[in-house]
Structure formats: structure tokens, C-alpha cells
Design a protein around this motif. Structure first.
Motif, short mmCIF file in Angstrom:
data_model
loop_
_atom_site.label_atom_id
_atom_site.label_comp_id
_atom_site.label_asym_id
_atom_site.label_seq_id
_atom_site.Cartn_x
_atom_site.Cartn_y
_atom_site.Cartn_z
N GLN A 13 3.95 -8.67 -9.65
CA GLN A 13 4.94 -7.87 -10.38
C GLN A 13 4.20 -7.33 -11.36
OE1 GLN A 13 8.27 -10.39 -11.52
NE2 GLN A 13 9.26 -9.79 -9.83
N ALA A 14 4.79 -6.21 -12.01
CA ALA A 14 4.14 -5.25 -12.92
C ALA A 14 4.12 -6.34 -14.21
CB ALA A 14 5.00 -4.02 -13.46
N LYS A 87 -0.10 -2.88 -13.40
CA LYS A 87 0.84 -1.58 -13.25
C LYS A 87 0.89 -1.09 -11.81
CE LYS A 87 -0.64 0.39 -17.73
NZ LYS A 87 -1.23 1.71 -18.55
N PRO A 88 2.10 -0.53 -11.40
CA PRO A 88 2.31 -0.02 -10.09
C PRO A 88 1.06 0.93 -9.55
CG PRO A 88 4.43 -0.05 -10.99
CD PRO A 88 3.29 -0.64 -12.20
N SER A 120 4.28 -4.45 -7.86
CA SER A 120 5.60 -3.94 -7.83
C SER A 120 6.05 -3.73 -9.11
CB SER A 120 6.65 -4.90 -6.80
OG SER A 120 6.41 -6.25 -7.65
N SER A 121 7.06 -2.83 -9.03
CA SER A 121 7.62 -2.48 -10.38
C SER A 121 9.06 -3.10 -10.74
CB SER A 121 7.92 -0.75 -10.44
OG SER A 121 8.78 -0.70 -9.32
#
Length: 121
Positions: A13-14, A87-88, A120-121
Motif C-alpha cells: 500500500q501507499a 507511492k503509486p 496501491s493507493s
């Protein structure tokens, strides 16, 4: 013969972290001049992320400065890429590249097979 093999990619995840590893191996290795990390996102050109020439300081792409850290273990012919605050837009296939001097006295570029990093954001 020389092999360059990456490991450590995955889905995160971000804001998370991942650590990539790249090991060079083979009986033809005399010395490793440099090891660095590139990445290629879909539809984009491959770009240098971080590099380290033996005995010199590291250099980084502006987009990863302060977040990524490259390090080497010369005894293990291994380079690492610690990636924090992901970051994405860091999503890409990450490739290890090494310039290796062989026992025959010639230097060649070697690439790993790539490892996917998805943020992923």
C-alpha cells in the motif's frame, strides 16, 4: 558465466516499504564496477532509479531522493534497494544492472530478469 538475480518485489500500500535485493554470481566474476537499479513503468522508458559505483557515493533519481536507499555488500556481490514511503507512481518492473569485470579482463553489462513492484493507493 555470470548471473544477476533480483528478489523482493511485491504488492504494497501507499506509504509502505519494500526491500529489493540483487545478487551477482558466477565463476567468471573478477570484480564488480557498479551495480544500480532501473525501473520501467507501463508505456514508459526504463529509467535509472539509484546507482552505486564501487568506492563512490550513491546517486538517485530526483523522484526517489529521500525515500530510497541503495547499499552494497561487496563480500556477497549484492546490492539492495530500500524503498520507503512508496507511492503509486513507483509502480514498475525494477531491474538490477551490474557492470562486471570478468576473469578474462573484459567488462560487460548484465541485467536481471526484473521484479514487479506494485503500490496501491
Amino acid at each position: 558465466q555470470v548471473q544477476v538475480v533480483e528478489s523482493g518485489g511485491g504488492l504494497v500500500q501507499a506509504g509502505g516499504s519494500l526491500r529489493l535485493s540483487c545478487a551477482a554470481s558466477g565463476s567468471d566474476i573478477f570484480s564488480i564496477n557498479l551495480m544500480d537499479w532501473y525501473r520501467q513503468a507501463p508505456g514508459k522508458q526504463r529509467e535509472l532509479v539509484a546507482g552505486m559505483i564501487s568506492g563512490r557515493s550513491a546517486n538517485y533519481a530526483d523522484s526517489v531522493k529521500g525515500r530510497f536507499t541503495i547499499s552494497r555488500d561487496n563480500a556477497k556481490n549484492t546490492v539492495y534497494l530500500q524503498m520507503n514511503s512508496l507511492k503509486p507512481e513507483d509502480t514498475a518492473v525494477y531491474y538490477c544492472h551490474a557492470e562486471i569485470r570478468t576473469v578474462r579482463g573484459f567488462s560487460y553489462s548484465y541485467w536481471g530478469q526484473g521484479t514487479q513492484v506494485t503500490v496501491s493507493s
